[in-house]
Write an enzyme that holds these catalytic residues in place. Structure first.
Site, mmCIF file in Angstrom:
data_model
loop_
_atom_site.group_PDB
_atom_site.id
_atom_site.type_symbol
_atom_site.label_atom_id
_atom_site.label_comp_id
_atom_site.label_asym_id
_atom_site.label_seq_id
_atom_site.Cartn_x
_atom_site.Cartn_y
_atom_site.Cartn_z
ATOM 1 N N SER A 269 21.051 -8.115 -27.461
ATOM 2 C CA SER A 269 19.889 -8.330 -26.760
ATOM 3 C C SER A 269 18.654 -8.991 -27.479
ATOM 4 O O SER A 269 18.615 -8.854 -28.732
ATOM 5 C CB SER A 269 19.532 -7.138 -26.207
ATOM 6 O OG SER A 269 19.107 -6.130 -27.486
ATOM 7 N N ASP A 270 17.933 -9.572 -26.676
ATOM 8 C CA ASP A 270 16.300 -9.861 -27.284
ATOM 9 C C ASP A 270 15.789 -8.495 -27.499
ATOM 10 O O ASP A 270 16.547 -7.210 -26.989
ATOM 11 C CB ASP A 270 15.594 -10.652 -26.227
ATOM 12 C CG ASP A 270 14.501 -11.233 -27.063
ATOM 13 O OD1 ASP A 270 14.003 -10.847 -28.064
ATOM 14 O OD2 ASP A 270 13.987 -12.013 -26.293
ATOM 15 N N TRP A 271 14.755 -8.355 -28.446
ATOM 16 C CA TRP A 271 14.423 -6.997 -28.552
ATOM 17 C C TRP A 271 13.544 -6.362 -27.404
ATOM 18 O O TRP A 271 12.769 -6.554 -26.855
ATOM 19 C CB TRP A 271 13.162 -7.324 -29.772
ATOM 20 C CG TRP A 271 13.649 -7.237 -30.922
ATOM 21 C CD1 TRP A 271 13.355 -6.325 -32.237
ATOM 22 C CD2 TRP A 271 15.174 -7.996 -31.604
ATOM 23 N NE1 TRP A 271 14.200 -6.611 -33.266
ATOM 24 C CE2 TRP A 271 15.131 -7.555 -33.022
ATOM 25 C CE3 TRP A 271 15.930 -8.956 -30.998
ATOM 26 C CZ2 TRP A 271 16.238 -8.125 -33.957
ATOM 27 C CZ3 TRP A 271 16.823 -9.225 -31.839
ATOM 28 C CH2 TRP A 271 16.938 -9.091 -33.200
ATOM 29 N N ASP A 272 14.072 -5.053 -27.206
ATOM 30 C CA ASP A 272 14.041 -4.396 -25.890
ATOM 31 C C ASP A 272 14.380 -5.052 -24.411
ATOM 32 O O ASP A 272 13.570 -4.710 -23.674
ATOM 33 C CB ASP A 272 12.436 -4.067 -25.991
ATOM 34 C CG ASP A 272 12.092 -2.546 -25.449
ATOM 35 O OD1 ASP A 272 13.224 -1.861 -24.799
ATOM 36 O OD2 ASP A 272 10.861 -2.373 -24.702
ATOM 37 N N ALA A 273 15.456 -5.993 -24.603
ATOM 38 C CA ALA A 273 15.663 -6.564 -23.295
ATOM 39 C C ALA A 273 16.959 -5.663 -22.844
ATOM 40 O O ALA A 273 17.087 -6.063 -21.693
ATOM 41 C CB ALA A 273 15.997 -7.780 -23.676
#
Length: 751
Positions: A269-273
């Site tokens: 995931s992208d960071w916090d996605a």
């Protein structure tokens, strides 16, 4: 004029002090159909090792491998749990696409969009190798780049500069070359941001509604090339795809990426996605980063995932996640003698080794050969020992507070050499244009008058005292979380130069002296007001050149190298000409379909100011003798779903042309291959599409034959009825030229 001796600095030679070998494409285009494994190990072997290790792991250990330890809970921007029993380390994941973020004693390379401006696969590869070599040197296992999303359909897009080009073919080749370089150096590459992440405004809530054909022919195309290059990992993006979060969209993750493209690595995931526990696991996400939100909450995996296995998440799905992560680690040979992680993101980036080696040479070559000469009236360039020069504009100097004064480069003070956001790195030094020009002026006896602010009165006064004025202007953009005036959320609010650049050039023009305008920019800007000034004799598009900004510019201004960069996008006359803009209502229906950038300009019959692929030189080139050869009876309509290997296989058709340097100095040219497909039933096509390019170096009077071999993919389109690639049949227009709008040499190919 000085002799052109520096072109061969990297383009045709071994990089000193490293293992990069010559990758010369002067005669035929590179074959991407069967790429070598970076460490001599196949995916099959890597999976066998992964399965052996997987069998030794508990459920808790498995979830530790796929779950980040939390934001700032490790020395890198992303970290996973170490598993000593299989000698698996805490995986270090670190930005980024121009260098190692938050780390000292590393290089800052030209941005992706600047590398694309070189149109040089050799330099793209060498830049990738140098990026990977530095990452490996400080123990980074996964380097977060390169970037194919955003592709760049919106010219205002805040992060377009991290990627390469709105053309999928050019971006795809740049992705392949960069990934091959990075992974041959030993680091895992990470293709991001997958997919439809085309704006920063509302990036965490916007839904990108992309039709099937547009997805395949534009946005998925460069990610398919990344998979063909054996990329180890892919990062899913913040946005939604057709209403479903990209990081839990089964069609996008399992359907397109893992099944259709046969992706063998893992999806992070992208960071916090990440938004859910069960849904994201079951739909294809393999690793969550950073493991929590930025405040330490919302831990969707870890113990929460473990409690869902078996039951709502099958144990086989957890095993698949772990297997993919471990296989990528083995595939890159990171289980044997990999350096200890010395990255120190949260304590100033000190303590690690100096990994720069000779990479300043790579950085300078890419920076230099990515500079595009847009205008050169009266042959004002190269400079011929002028008696005096006025150097005007804040963009000519390093930020007075220091090159790294603004966190994540979140300001626009001093010369612009990269955008802002998480894709940045810390300069070891920054060669300013003024400093590099001063060094040359000392040799020539040229007097330098300066006005290193954006004051119009000061700039005009300096110009009056000089024979020639060089005015520096820029335009910046970046990531949504960084607030830089006048951009509220990363995307540019308009395509004008920053700091009233138009007014600065206009004021200087009133002095009546010849003007050279140098532009550092994240993407296209409008040049109409500047071009309306009769004494603006030259425009040098200097892009985002990284740490070697000034030195590379001086190489071009003083004629050590003839300019050979080409635009990787279109520069329009008005903003409305692009036909697209960022969505403000959290829904983007991608109504333009496959018609973005030059495809849109061609279809709508809009005259650009400077077309895609355009770039002048200090010499001239002639195109002639376009020939077609190969097996005219080759069977291309293979029945059933076409695997990646089939799409990248040659059609047997080869297209050649002869390029001659008809000028008086040596220089490099980029012959570009464009194909024009016939209408097939209700399916229409852009008037032309890029399907090949090569950079060649020619001495005065020298001729070379360039040859392009068409792949199945190059002469196919996505058929929404059969849900497969279908071969184009009929009369195909073929053109090899120096830009998308130049005539060049052309013929008809019967398919």
């Amino acid at each position: 004029m000085r002799s052109l001796t520096l072109y061969s600095l990297l383009s045709a030679t071994v990089v000193s002090g490293s293992t990069v070998t010559r990758r010369d494409t002067s005669d035929t285009a590179r074959d991407y159909s069967n790429l070598p494994n970076p460490k001599g190990i196949s995916w099959t072997q890597a999976y066998a090792r992964a399965n052996a290790s997987l069998a030794l792991l508990s459920k808790d250990e498995k979830t530790g491998i796929v779950t980040g330890t939390g934001w700032q809970k490790g020395t890198c921007v992303g970290n996973t749990r170490a598993i000593p029993k299989i000698k698996y380390p805490s995986l270090c994941l670190q930005d980024g696409p121009v260098g190692i973020r938050y780390q000292k004693q590393v290089s800052v390379f030209p941005a992706g969009v600047h590398a694309a401006s070189t149109w040089d696969v050799n330099l793209m590869y060498k830049r990738g190798y140098a990026l990977g070599e530095e990452a490996r040197g400080v123990g980074v296992h996964v380097q977060l780049g390169p970037v194919a999303g955003p592709l760049g359909k919106i010219p205002h897009g805040g992060r377009n500069w991290e990627g390469f080009s709105p053309d999928p073919y050019l971006t795809g080749i740049a992705m392949m070359e960069t990934i091959m370089g990075m992974q041959e150096a030993g680091v895992q590459a990470n293709a991001k941001h997958y997919i439809g992440n085309e704006q920063e405004v509302s990036r965490t809530t916007v839904t990108s509604n992309i039709d099937d054909r547009t997805m395949h022919e534009l946005y998925l195309w460069p990610f398919a090339d990344a998979v063909q290059a054996n990329v180890a990992s892919v990062m899913c993006s913040y946005n939604k795809l057709n209403g479903t979060w990209a990081c839990e969209n089964e069609k996008v993750l399992k359907g397109l990426l893992k099944s259709e493209l046969e992706f063998k690595g893992y999806v992070m995931s992208d960071w916090d996605a990440q938004h859910t526990t069960v849904e994201s696991a079951n739909t294809g996400l393999d690793m969550t980063m950073p493991g929590s939100d930025f405040n330490g909450g919302n831990v969707y995996w870890g113990k929460t995932l473990a409690s869902s296995v078996p039951g709502r998440v099958a144990e086989s799905r957890l095993d698949d996640m772990v297997r993919r992560v471990l296989a990528s680690w083995y595939y890159l040979g990171q289980d044997q003698g990999y350096p200890t992680t010395t990255v120190n993101s949260w304590k100033g980036g000190t303590g690690g080794p100096n990994v720069q080696k000779d990479h300043k040479d790579v950085a300078r070559a890419v920076a230099r050969d990515g500079i595009v000469l847009l205008k050169n009236d009266d042959n004002i360039l190269p400079l011929k020992s002028p008696k005096s020069l006025a150097i005007i504009g804040q963009d000519a100097i390093v930020n007075p507070k220091g090159a790294n004064a603004c966190a994540d480069r979140g300001c626009d003070d001093g010369t612009l050499a990269m955008g802002y956001g998480s894709g940045t790195a810390e300069y070891p030094y920054l060669s300013a244009p003024l400093d590099a020009i001063k060094l040359r002026s000392t040799k020539d006896g040229t007097k330098i008058i300066t006005s290193t602010t954006d004051s119009t009165s000061s700039g005009a006064s300096a110009a009056k005292q000089a024979d020639i004025a060089i005015v520096f202007i820029n335009s910046n953009a970046g990531e949504q979380y960084v607030k830089v005036d006048p951009n509220p959320e990363g995307d540019r609010i308009n395509l004008d130069p920053w700091h009233n650049g138009n007014d600065l050039v206009s004021a200087v023009a009133k002095a009546g002296k010849p003007i050279i305008v140098v532009v550092h920019s994240v993407g296209p800007i409008l040049l109409e007001k500047i071009l309306a000034l009769s004494n603006v004799k030259a425009i040098v598009w200097a892009g985002l050149p990284g740490q070697e900004s000034g030195n590379s510019l001086a190489d071009i201004l003083y004629g050590d190298t003839a300019p050979n960069g080409k635009l990787p996008y279109t520069i329009a006359k008005t903003e409305a000409d692009y036909g697209v803009q960022a969505s403000q209502n959290k829904v983007d229906n991608f109504k333009e379909g496959i018609y973005i950038d030059y495809r849109h300009f061609d279809k709508a019959k809009i005259e650009p100011r400077y077309e895609f692929g355009f770039g002048l030189s200090y010499t001239t080139f002639d195109y002639a003798n376009l020939t077609l050869s190969g097996d005219k009876n080759v069977k291309r309509d293979i029945q059933g779903p076409k695997p990646q290997s089939t799409l990248y296989a040659s059609t047997g058709h080869r297209i050649s042309a002869t390029i001659t340097n008809s000028g008086k100095v040596a220089g490099a040219e980029v012959p570009q291959l464009y194909l024009s497909f016939p209408t097939i039933g209700a399916v229409d096509f852009p008037p032309q599409q890029l399907r090949g390019f090569q950079k060649i170096f020619l001495k005065p009077g020298e001729s070379k034959k360039v040859t392009f071999t068409l792949r199945n993919k190059d002469v196919s389109y996505w058929d929404i009825r059969s849900q497969d690639w279908s071969p184009v049949k009929g009369q195909v227009g073929v053109k090899i030229a120096g830009s998308s709008r130049l005539t060049g040499a052309s013929r008809i190919l019967n398919l």
